[in-house]
Design a protein around this motif. Sequence first.
Motif, PDB file in Angstrom:
ATOM      1  N   PHE A 112       1.114  -1.164  -0.289  1.00  0.00           N
ATOM      2  CA  PHE A 112       0.287   0.352  -0.090  1.00  0.00           C
ATOM      3  C   PHE A 112       0.510   1.268   0.178  1.00  0.00           C
ATOM      4  CE2 PHE A 112      -1.809  -3.268   3.038  1.00  0.00           C
ATOM      5  CZ  PHE A 112      -3.380  -3.723   1.665  1.00  0.00           C
ATOM      6  N   SER A 113       0.155   2.304  -0.502  1.00  0.00           N
ATOM      7  CA  SER A 113       1.058   3.027  -0.907  1.00  0.00           C
ATOM      8  C   SER A 113       0.514   4.801  -0.603  1.00  0.00           C
ATOM      9  CB  SER A 113       2.559   3.706  -1.297  1.00  0.00           C
ATOM     10  OG  SER A 113       1.286   3.157  -2.939  1.00  0.00           O
ATOM     11  N   THR A 114       1.266   5.596  -0.761  1.00  0.00           N
ATOM     12  CA  THR A 114       0.373   7.393  -1.480  1.00  0.00           C
ATOM     13  C   THR A 114       1.193   7.361  -2.186  1.00  0.00           C
ATOM     14  OG1 THR A 114       2.342   8.318   0.475  1.00  0.00           O
ATOM     15  CG2 THR A 114       0.296   8.028   1.468  1.00  0.00           C
ATOM     16  N   GLY A 130      -1.859   3.327  -3.291  1.00  0.00           N
ATOM     17  CA  GLY A 130      -1.390   2.801  -3.968  1.00  0.00           C
ATOM     18  C   GLY A 130      -2.297   1.191  -3.342  1.00  0.00           C
ATOM     19  N   PHE A 131      -2.050   0.273  -4.088  1.00  0.00           N
ATOM     20  CA  PHE A 131      -3.061  -1.069  -3.511  1.00  0.00           C
ATOM     21  C   PHE A 131      -2.034  -2.463  -4.442  1.00  0.00           C
ATOM     22  CE2 PHE A 131      -6.925  -2.934  -0.901  1.00  0.00           C
ATOM     23  CZ  PHE A 131      -6.498  -4.091  -0.963  1.00  0.00           C
ATOM     24  N   ALA A 132      -1.368  -2.719  -4.263  1.00  0.00           N
ATOM     25  CA  ALA A 132      -0.655  -3.539  -5.422  1.00  0.00           C
ATOM     26  C   ALA A 132       0.072  -4.342  -4.891  1.00  0.00           C
ATOM     27  CB  ALA A 132       0.626  -3.247  -5.539  1.00  0.00           C
ATOM     28  N   GLY A 219      -8.475  -2.117  -9.809  1.00  0.00           N
ATOM     29  CA  GLY A 219      -7.639  -2.618 -10.680  1.00  0.00           C
ATOM     30  C   GLY A 219      -8.133  -0.976 -11.955  1.00  0.00           C
ATOM     31  N   VAL A 220      -8.917  -0.421 -11.456  1.00  0.00           N
ATOM     32  CA  VAL A 220      -9.003   0.757 -12.239  1.00  0.00           C
ATOM     33  C   VAL A 220      -9.523   0.224 -13.446  1.00  0.00           C
ATOM     34  CG1 VAL A 220      -8.346   2.678 -13.307  1.00  0.00           C
ATOM     35  CG2 VAL A 220      -7.499   1.679 -10.919  1.00  0.00           C
ATOM     36  N   HIS A 221      -8.445   0.183 -14.442  1.00  0.00           N
ATOM     37  CA  HIS A 221      -8.893   0.013 -15.704  1.00  0.00           C
ATOM     38  C   HIS A 221      -9.580  -1.620 -15.973  1.00  0.00           C
ATOM     39  CE1 HIS A 221      -4.821   2.145 -16.400  1.00  0.00           C
ATOM     40  NE2 HIS A 221      -4.318   1.165 -15.653  1.00  0.00           N
ATOM     41  N   GLN A 334      12.359  -3.658  -2.265  1.00  0.00           N
ATOM     42  CA  GLN A 334      12.838  -3.568  -3.734  1.00  0.00           C
ATOM     43  C   GLN A 334      11.474  -4.846  -3.898  1.00  0.00           C
ATOM     44  OE1 GLN A 334      16.953  -4.893  -3.643  1.00  0.00           O
ATOM     45  NE2 GLN A 334      16.562  -6.255  -2.280  1.00  0.00           N
ATOM     46  N   ILE A 335      10.429  -5.154  -3.944  1.00  0.00           N
ATOM     47  CA  ILE A 335       9.272  -5.328  -4.278  1.00  0.00           C
ATOM     48  C   ILE A 335       9.255  -4.488  -5.859  1.00  0.00           C
ATOM     49  CG2 ILE A 335       7.062  -4.402  -3.922  1.00  0.00           C
ATOM     50  CD1 ILE A 335       6.379  -7.527  -3.712  1.00  0.00           C
ATOM     51  N   ALA A 336       9.034  -5.245  -6.664  1.00  0.00           N
ATOM     52  CA  ALA A 336       8.515  -4.488  -8.447  1.00  0.00           C
ATOM     53  C   ALA A 336       7.455  -4.765  -8.980  1.00  0.00           C
ATOM     54  CB  ALA A 336      10.137  -4.850  -9.548  1.00  0.00           C
TER      55      ALA A 336
HETATM   56 FE1  HDD Z   1       1.799   3.660 -11.609  1.00  0.00          FE
HETATM   57  C1  HDD Z   1       4.136   3.066  -9.211  1.00  0.00           C
HETATM   58  C2  HDD Z   1      -0.713   2.830  -9.398  1.00  0.00           C
HETATM   59  C3  HDD Z   1      -1.046   4.602 -13.648  1.00  0.00           C
HETATM   60  C4  HDD Z   1       3.627   4.563 -13.779  1.00  0.00           C
HETATM   61  N1  HDD Z   1       1.898   2.705  -9.445  1.00  0.00           N
HETATM   62  C5  HDD Z   1       2.535   2.507  -8.983  1.00  0.00           C
HETATM   63  C6  HDD Z   1       1.988   1.975  -7.626  1.00  0.00           C
HETATM   64  C7  HDD Z   1       0.495   2.262  -7.195  1.00  0.00           C
HETATM   65  C8  HDD Z   1       0.393   2.130  -9.246  1.00  0.00           C
HETATM   66  C9  HDD Z   1       0.000   1.234  -6.858  1.00  0.00           C
HETATM   67  C10 HDD Z   1       3.029   1.206  -6.815  1.00  0.00           C
HETATM   68  C11 HDD Z   1       3.728   0.002  -6.661  1.00  0.00           C
HETATM   69  C12 HDD Z   1       4.131  -0.465  -5.264  1.00  0.00           C
HETATM   70  O1  HDD Z   1       3.698  -0.305  -4.416  1.00  0.00           O
HETATM   71  O2  HDD Z   1       5.505  -0.404  -6.395  1.00  0.00           O
HETATM   72  N2  HDD Z   1      -0.298   3.718 -11.477  1.00  0.00           N
HETATM   73  C13 HDD Z   1      -1.305   3.356 -10.663  1.00  0.00           C
HETATM   74  C14 HDD Z   1      -2.785   3.589 -11.200  1.00  0.00           C
HETATM   75  C15 HDD Z   1      -2.363   3.649 -12.257  1.00  0.00           C
HETATM   76  C16 HDD Z   1      -1.432   4.274 -12.659  1.00  0.00           C
HETATM   77  C17 HDD Z   1      -4.085   2.554 -10.365  1.00  0.00           C
HETATM   78  C18 HDD Z   1      -3.456   4.219 -13.331  1.00  0.00           C
HETATM   79  C19 HDD Z   1      -4.658   4.012 -13.159  1.00  0.00           C
HETATM   80  N3  HDD Z   1       1.227   4.553 -13.672  1.00  0.00           N
HETATM   81  C20 HDD Z   1       0.055   4.970 -14.061  1.00  0.00           C
HETATM   82  C21 HDD Z   1       0.795   5.768 -15.623  1.00  0.00           C
HETATM   83  C22 HDD Z   1       2.282   5.705 -15.417  1.00  0.00           C
HETATM   84  C23 HDD Z   1       2.671   5.297 -14.269  1.00  0.00           C
HETATM   85  C24 HDD Z   1       0.133   6.550 -16.573  1.00  0.00           C
HETATM   86  C25 HDD Z   1       2.950   5.715 -16.709  1.00  0.00           C
HETATM   87  C26 HDD Z   1       2.909   6.109 -17.767  1.00  0.00           C
HETATM   88  N4  HDD Z   1       3.932   4.291 -11.547  1.00  0.00           N
HETATM   89  C27 HDD Z   1       4.611   3.925 -12.578  1.00  0.00           C
HETATM   90  C28 HDD Z   1       6.037   4.073 -12.449  1.00  0.00           C
HETATM   91  C29 HDD Z   1       5.796   3.512 -10.432  1.00  0.00           C
HETATM   92  C30 HDD Z   1       4.263   3.468 -10.463  1.00  0.00           C
HETATM   93  C31 HDD Z   1       6.835   5.002 -12.356  1.00  0.00           C
HETATM   94  C32 HDD Z   1       6.464   3.619  -9.296  1.00  0.00           C
HETATM   95  C33 HDD Z   1       7.433   3.161  -9.182  1.00  0.00           C
HETATM   96  C34 HDD Z   1       6.939   1.679  -9.811  1.00  0.00           C
HETATM   97  O3  HDD Z   1       5.943   2.081 -10.559  1.00  0.00           O
HETATM   98  O4  HDD Z   1       7.578   0.570  -9.163  1.00  0.00           O
HETATM   99  O5  HDD Z   1       6.522   3.112 -13.385  1.00  0.00           O
END
Ligand code: HDD
Length: 713
Positions: A112-114, A130-132, A219-221, A334-336
């Motif tokens: 979970f995250s902000t 965030g809810f991943a 899951g949003v989408h 480190q989880i990706a």
């Molecule tokens: Fe994202 C992280 C959720 C749109 C690019 N995203 C990240 C995480 C969550 C989401 C929960 C944290 C995962 C973790 O705990 O490691 N993101 C979303 C949701 C989106 C969304 C629900 C829209 C429905 N995100 C989105 C877009 C992009 C990104 C459109 C880029 C084009 N998101 C990222 C990222 C992150 C990320 C930059 C930062 C760290 C990571 O990915 O691992 O790639």
Amino acid sequence: MNKNQQDNKKISQLQEHTTDNQDRKLTTNQGLKINNNQDSLKTDERGSTLLEDFILREKITHFDHERIPERIVHARGSGAHGVFKLNKSLAKYTKAKFLNEVGKETPVFVRFSTVAGSAGSTDLARDVRGFAVKFYTEEGNYDLVGNNIPVFFIQDAMKFPDLVHAVKPEPDNAIPQAASAHDTFWDFISLMPESMHMIMWAMSDRAIPRSYRMMEGFGVHSFKFINSEGAVHFVKFHFKPKLGVHSVAWSEAQKISGTDPDFHRRDLWESIENGAFPEWDFGVQIIPEENEHDFDFDLLDPTKLVPEELVPVQLVGTLTLNRNPDNFFAETEQIAFHPGHLVPGIDFTNDPLLQGRLFSYTDTQLSRLGSPNFHEIPINRSINTVHNNQRDGHMRQQIAKGKVSYEPNSIGGGCPFQAMMKEGGFTSNNERVDGNKVRARSNSFVDHYSQAKMFFNSQSEPEKTHLQNALVFELSKVTFPEIRERVVGQLNFINKDLASYVAKRVGVEVKKLDMPNQSIPADANPANLQSEEREPATKSSEALSMENTVKDKIESRIIGFIMANGVNTQDVKSLKNKLENKGAVVQIIGPSVASVIADDGTVFEPKHSITSVASVSFDALYICSGKQSVKELMHPEQKPIVTEFINEAYKHCKAIYFGNDTDEIYNATRISSKKHEDPAIIKKESDDSDQKFIQAIASHRVWDLEKERNSMD
Ligand code: HDD
């Protein structure tokens, strides 16, 4: 490790990489035992340190490189291990094995995250969460990388860097941290009509959850399910918390940010340590492919949700978090995650936001974790062994045997073989594609207000008030009046009363929206993708209001027992038992952390001193019975502290229970001047008083009485 955890294949895999220092000798990274970890090697006791001190060098070099880049978004987070159990087969819709066999358990890790704040920022920022979820399935890792809000700010990934730059601290002075209440965010939003639905959610109390355990996940989408016959269904994913969806008050959130910025992290950690495992129902909304165009919005548009009145959520599984990580960095940091980590039976749609995400997530791990081998970090490994011809790279762990690292090959007997579909080989949905290459937005995406209206219409009166006040708070921090005016202009398309309420309080008038005339082609200017005001097909939807959430549980709620010497033992024990039997957590608050000696000599150990904790850390308060205890709490030195503590809980609409002989405390608080009945203020009067208190805790807050509770300031 309990039996459940031993059966968890992911946990057993992690054990191979886990060390324990118990009863061990200190060593260098080369395994050499260290005899002195206090002093560096010197030419003399007062002499210079020798370059040859390899032990010092190793220790400092490692330390110098301990930090890695934090996530560009979602940097602040907390995670836990758990299990996903399938209760109803989805084989009719998907061939994904973890969704086929009833009773099947799949290990998971959830983070979970902000979104906006840095890794060290407060948990209680007004923000999306965030809810991943990473499902470690037998067919490989499946990641559902969602949020606690079912829609998003933008429709196309092309705008993601702009959105994030706008919300992050401003680039000249790096202010403010973890907050959207500033010029650049609202400037961007005022020019992006498509954001307005998400803004309604983000300004609602959903953005200040009581706990990660009390949030929904989405899951949003729209994704696709594909079954063994190749039939396609659209699917939306939901997680619904068993404890209900609950939030704190904004003034409470701000105070928690000071008193306990780790509030959500601590809450998740402690509930798992205490065995109160967080649980969610997992649900799906399923739409046959042929019904794709049956809605007044586009299923590919991530700023829209599918109202549950149109497509009910079928609950098919349970997500339970039952084990804290052993090491925050190794696991949670480190989880990706990556929305492109798929298993057969699940596929993407053409949602242009999702499509862009498919590029971004691997790319970001390369800079964050530093190597294409990030999948080999223990927390990221799939539970089935990886076999392919990828080789080498920084920090490679796998020792792949043999001469061959190419395909086709004859020397290696053709191995590893491609898998046929019937053997679980992944094939993409065989969708027919035909079109012209364009850089454009579909007309079906240009309705920005109707679902924003639906959300606003669905809110209870207190929720509307909170939402309005959140907008007022945020816009009051915006220094450009024209930005405030533009946002109000956008709000006016959603609800006229909302717009004029906010306008009046942020010093602007409700005017016809005036978008700046920018020197870019009109059809490429997001500001011009302004939709007409339109009524939603579904006027309001029950599932969108937290008012309708589960309110029958007190599990893991934290109840503060305020007491001092002379407190009545019987009374404390009896209520404590009742509450704990229902899973609540009782924490004793004393005048100090010194032991409290009760009327019969029993000793209670306070967890908190009333001087070093605030009522925002509790869900409800009990003012314990006992004349002597009350006398001590009302001593002139204590009285202002105790009354302020209780008054604040009152202001935040919490349940407060007064034990026997506590009238003096009751009368000293603002509660004594309340004018109406308040179901969450209970005096110990009859046998069912305890039960009333339990009910009031389960109801979470009396938001309906917030005005009354705050009107006596
Ligand atoms: Fe994202 C992280 C959720 C749109 C690019 N995203 C990240 C995480 C969550 C989401 C929960 C944290 C995962 C973790 O705990 O490691 N993101 C979303 C949701 C989106 C969304 C629900 C829209 C429905 N995100 C989105 C877009 C992009 C990104 C459109 C880029 C084009 N998101 C990222 C990222 C992150 C990320 C930059 C930062 C760290 C990571 O990915 O691992 O790639």
